[in-house]
Design an enzyme around this catalytic site. Structure first.
Site, PDB file in Angstrom:
ATOM      1  N   CYS A 181     -57.499 -66.443  67.625  1.00 44.71           N
ATOM      2  CA  CYS A 181     -58.148 -67.756  67.598  1.00 44.71           C
ATOM      3  C   CYS A 181     -59.186 -67.878  66.486  1.00 44.71           C
ATOM      4  O   CYS A 181     -59.665 -68.979  66.207  1.00 44.71           O
ATOM      5  CB  CYS A 181     -58.823 -68.039  68.929  1.00 44.71           C
ATOM      6  SG  CYS A 181     -57.919 -67.467  70.376  1.00 44.71           S
TER       7      CYS A 181
ATOM      8  N   HIS B 164     -57.484 -77.082  70.080  1.00 51.25           N
ATOM      9  CA  HIS B 164     -57.613 -75.682  69.681  1.00 51.25           C
ATOM     10  C   HIS B 164     -56.298 -75.127  69.117  1.00 51.25           C
ATOM     11  O   HIS B 164     -55.646 -74.309  69.751  1.00 51.25           O
ATOM     12  CB  HIS B 164     -58.078 -74.868  70.895  1.00 51.25           C
ATOM     13  CG  HIS B 164     -58.323 -73.421  70.630  1.00 51.25           C
ATOM     14  ND1 HIS B 164     -58.640 -72.929  69.369  1.00 51.25           N
ATOM     15  CD2 HIS B 164     -58.293 -72.345  71.464  1.00 51.25           C
ATOM     16  CE1 HIS B 164     -58.789 -71.609  69.457  1.00 51.25           C
ATOM     17  NE2 HIS B 164     -58.590 -71.238  70.712  1.00 51.25           N
TER      18      HIS B 164
END
Length: 388
Positions: A84, A335
């Site tokens: 991420c 995201h």
């Protein structure tokens, strides 16, 4: 000698479920905007670094088609990945290439198409993001479960409440509703969050970030190049702090903070010569509501254990001690793994230039911003300090 490096162009696609475009077209939405923002063409870019986790898309090597489509097929020899935190890793590589004198102008691209697989498959892929054998294979732990462990530990140790967690989503949705590039452009109430279906107690649906397609990009240049280009308002990269932690979370020191955040933050503050109180606007890694509360503490905005009170007292809102996630954050904006870190940079550059929409612009005096990007469950940590 390390050269000074500034950001001269940024771009971001619309985030969401982007079945209307290929991964190449999605990346170009951000790249094209960044080039236009900087007043440059592909010929001006010395090197392109593509950041993509690539774990849920149809392109195993996405940098190749992305660079070809965007006009960098001869300038794109590198792809990076840090889960991420991939977007921040791409920026760090671009920064270091310019700072070292390897190139004068570099482009960092973050892109992800995560909706090419169904939710169950996506969760299973995410579960492999830490230590596959000891966590996912034997126990089936996925990301909501990981962060539920942090949430329950924080609640047990400090009295943090479900209502305080919910307030994070409420705040971030307030700003996402005003962000035309956000995945979820609506507001919610504490009651909405608390009544959303359970995912991994105490985390409910609205405590969790969604599966997102998106792209973001940033162009960085040396101080000499910026002078030659006559860029009026560069945003300087003052420092990049970095850290990592164990793959197996059972070897972590505790479950109420992220060690990678603390180490990366301390490094960044020291390099930039600032204190946490100097930061006026921040984008932090709120993949789950508990993650933002821990970030307040780990970044030094408030002492450990008081993150719940910090959000309750509106200290992370405009008008508080530090304005956090005015983009809507990962919860509201979305995201897309490879793009997330660079989307934070996009937002902060716009904030430091005072180019945000009314009601979403932080009031600035020192013009210091911070981006906090975590990979996995704290496996990677990046903290970037920007200043205008």
């Amino acid at each position: 000698m390390v050269r000074r490096v500034g950001i001269i162009g940024v771009g971001q696609s619309v985030f969401g479920v982007r079945g209307d475009v290929t991964i190449q077209e999605l990346a170009w939405e951000a790249v094209g905007e960044a080039l236009e923002d900087a007043g440059l063409t592909q010929r001006d870019i010395d090197i392109s670094i593509v950041g993509s986790a690539g774990t849920r898309t149809y392109e195993l090597y996405p940098a190749v088609p992305v660079n070809e489509y965007s006009g960098f097929s001869e300038k794109g020899p590198l792809r990076v990945e840090a889960a991420c935190a991939t977007g921040s890793a791409a920026l760090a590589v671009a920064y270091n290439m310019v700072a070292s004198g390897f190139v004068n102008i570099a482009l960092a691209i973050g892109v992800e198409k995560m909706n090419e697989v169904d939710t169950a498959t996506s969760l299973a892929v995410g579960g492999r993001g830490g230590n596959y054998l000891w966590e996912y294979h034997f126990y089936g732990t996925t990301f909501p479960a990981y962060y539920a462990l942090y949430a329950t530990a924080h609640m047990a140790n400090f009295g943090t409440t479900e209502e305080q967690l919910a307030l994070v989503r409420v705040k971030n949705q307030k700003y996402a509703a005003r962000n035309p590039k956000a995945q979820f452009q609506f507001e919610v109430t504490v009651e909405d969050v608390l009544k959303s279906r359970p995912v991994a107690w105490p985390l409910k649906l609205y405590d969790c970030s969604a599966i997102t397609d998106g792209a973001a990009a940033a162009i960085v240049a040396s101080e000499d190049a910026i002078k030659k280009l006559h860029i009026d308002i560069p945003v300087w990269i003052e420092a990049i702090g970095y850290a990592s932690d164990t793959s197996n979370i059972t070897r972590r020191e505790d479950y109420v903070s992220l060690k990678a955040t603390k180490i990366a933050a301390q490094m960044a503050y020291k390099k930039a010569g600032i204190e946490p109180r100097d930061v006026e606007v921040a984008e932090v890694h709120d993949c789950f509501t508990i993650a933002e509360i821990m970030a307040y503490e780990d970044l030094g905005f408030v002492e450990k254990g008081k993150g719940g009170k910090f959000i309750e007292e509106e200290q992370s809102d405009i008008g508080g001690k530090v304005a956090v996630n005015l983009s809507g954050g990962l919860l509201g904006k979305g995201h897309p793994l490879g793009a997330t870190g660079l989307a934070m940079i996009y937002e902060l550059v716009k904030q430091l230039r005072e180019e945000r929409e009314r009601g979403r612009q932080a009031p600035l005096k020192r013009y210091i911003a911070l981006a906090h990007n975590i990979g996995g469950t704290g496996h990677y940590g990046y903290v970037t300090i920007l200043r205008r």
